[in-house]
Design an enzyme around this catalytic site. Structure first.
Site, short mmCIF file in Angstrom:
data_model
loop_
_atom_site.label_atom_id
_atom_site.label_comp_id
_atom_site.label_asym_id
_atom_site.label_seq_id
_atom_site.Cartn_x
_atom_site.Cartn_y
_atom_site.Cartn_z
N LYS A 204 0.86 -1.19 0.00
CA LYS A 204 0.00 0.00 0.00
C LYS A 204 0.88 1.22 0.00
O LYS A 204 1.99 1.20 0.54
CB LYS A 204 -0.88 0.02 1.26
CG LYS A 204 -2.07 0.94 1.14
CD LYS A 204 -3.11 0.32 0.23
CE LYS A 204 -4.51 0.74 0.56
NZ LYS A 204 -5.46 -0.28 0.14
N1 GLU Z 1 -7.28 -0.06 -3.02
C1 GLU Z 1 -8.07 -1.24 -3.23
C2 GLU Z 1 -8.07 -2.10 -1.97
O1 GLU Z 1 -7.90 -1.61 -0.88
C3 GLU Z 1 -7.67 -1.99 -4.48
C4 GLU Z 1 -6.22 -2.39 -4.57
C5 GLU Z 1 -5.81 -2.96 -5.92
O2 GLU Z 1 -6.63 -3.03 -6.81
O3 GLU Z 1 -4.63 -3.29 -6.06
O4 GLU Z 1 -8.33 -3.27 -2.02
#
Ligand code: GLU
Length: 421
Positions: A104
């Site tokens: 993240k």
């Molecule tokens: N931000 C989204 C999540 O928290 C999607 C992450 C992604 O598609 O890599 O799952």
């Protein structure tokens, strides 16, 4: 608020450990992220001054595949917050069985105070800051809170400029025109809707006519409210940071979406012509409404102990990441209010990100039906695997069962790969 997201994530892991078959040494490794980068991002503002923003990327675990996870723009972004969110991505991708690890990233900023031009400069500078650690086979960012297809196009462009060729699969959640997939924008909300429907089936309840309150009206909350409403559920309350609206007879979700796209927030909707039946409601009161399903779709730690004591919903479906504190989770368990955990409920986004990445690598695109069918199949399988663990391991709640499946998958991958050197 989100300062203890990391404590929450680690407590959830430890809570599940006794039920999971994971080697103690491996479990210890799972509690520590592989690496985290902090970057300073100087950006020239429109008035000519230079402001330095702080950006982060945490790569939590890659035992099962390249790192995967979104980039968020929000004032609360910190090293601890991205670490917690990267951990949740690891458990999420494992639970829905994607060949990915978890990561993240984010920038501490208030996106509402940035012009489009400033946002573009910030995004490109952030991409430069993290470009040595990302890549199609290494770490694949995606949208998260306050980022979307526009930011992903800028990231893809910046990374491609350095590479000297087009590299679409360095990010997912791109616009269709530059390698995005059908269905990605709606994917997280669609996944929340699918898991809500399956939870109602499991509980023997009818979703048709069921009352629903949704906290948060960004990409995830608005799509969830719209799809649930189109499936016959009665969406009685929605909110965003400006406050919320409530109508016991059901809201016109499409009208609220139009109001938000015109004005930027829910504020003022109750005064809009023709919608006088809707009353204003605070976020705190929305979380305490007597509804069949409560769907937190905003930020971490909104369901605190106080809220959990007063909560009157029959089921909670976590569309946001980490919306329930560890202590609140215990109270909901004692009160027999089931919670569909975030790592399952909101996994639709990363599932369709994966499908986008696969299409990019094959240079072939699927139609919406194929994407949505695959999304549903993967979520349904993970839901059943969570239920199987809930029964077979006699876990105290669904979150613990979901963690058992995820921890064992990641743990096994570590055991098989062994310890380097
Ligand atoms: N931000 C989204 C999540 O928290 C999607 C992450 C992604 O598609 O890599 O799952």
């Amino acid at each position: 608020m989100s300062d203890d997201a990391l404590g929450n994530m680690l407590a959830q892991m430890e809570n599940a450990e006794p039920y999971a078959d994971v080697d103690a040494g491996v479990f210890e490794r799972l509690k520590h992220p592989e690496r985290t980068l902090k970057v300073s991002l100087p950006v020239e503002r429109d008035d000519g001054t230079v402001e330095i923003f702080e950006g982060f990327r945490c790569q939590f675990d890659s035992a099962r595949g390249p790192f995967k996870g979104g980039i968020r723009y929000h004032p609360t972004v910190s090293m601890d917050e991205v670490t917690a969110l990267a951990g949740w991505m690891t458990w999420k991708t494992a639970l829905v069985d994607l060949p990915y690890g978890g990561a993240k990233g984010g920038v501490a900023c208030n996106p509402k105070e940035l012009s489009d031009c400033e946002t573009e400069k910030l995004t490109r500078r952030y991409t430069e800051g993290v470009r040595r650690m990302i890549g199609p086979d290494m770490d694949v960012p995606a949208p998260d809170m306050n980022t979307g297809a526009r930011e992903m196009a800028w990231m893809m462009d910046t990374y491609s400029m350095y590479g000297g060729r087009v590299i679409p699969d360095v990010v997912t959640g791109k616009p269709i025109e530059v390698g995005g997939t059908a269905g990605r924008v709606e994917a997280t909300g669609r996944g929340v809707t699918i898991t809500t429907r399956r939870m109602f089936e499991y509980l023997g309840e009818d979703l048709d006519g069921a009352t629903v309150a949704v906290q948060g009206f960004g990409n995830v909350g608005s799509v969830t409210a719209r799809l649930l409403s189109s499936m016959g559920a009665n969406v009685v309350a929605v909110s965003d940071v400006s406050g919320g609206v409530h109508d016991a007879d059901g809201l016109d979700v499409m009208a609220i979406e139009r109001h938000v796209s015109e004005t930027g927030s829910i504020a003022g909707y109750t005064d809009a012509d023709g919608y006088d039946d809707a009353d204003a409601i605070t976020n705190g009161d929305l979380l305490r409404l007597d509804v069949d399903a409560l769907i937190p779709a905003a930020i971490e730690n909104v369901i605190t102990e106080d809220v959990a004591e007063d909560l009157r919903a029959s089921v909670v479906v976590e569309a946001a990441n980490g919306p329930t504190t560890f202590a609140a989770d215990g109270i909901l368990r004692e009160r027999d209010i089931p919670v569909v955990p975030d790592i399952l409920a909101n996994a639709g986004g990363v599932i369709v990100s994966y499908l986008e990445w696969v299409q990019n690598s094959q240079q072939y695109s699927w139609d919406l039906e194929q994407v949505n069918d695959d999304l549903e199949t993967k979520l349904a399988r993970a839901f059943d695997e969570m239920l199987d663990a809930y029964t077979a391991r006699d876990t105290p709640d669904l979150r613990t069962a979901a963690y058992v499946v995820a921890l064992e998958r990641v743990g096994k991958a570590h055991e098989m790969r062994g310890l380097f050197p």
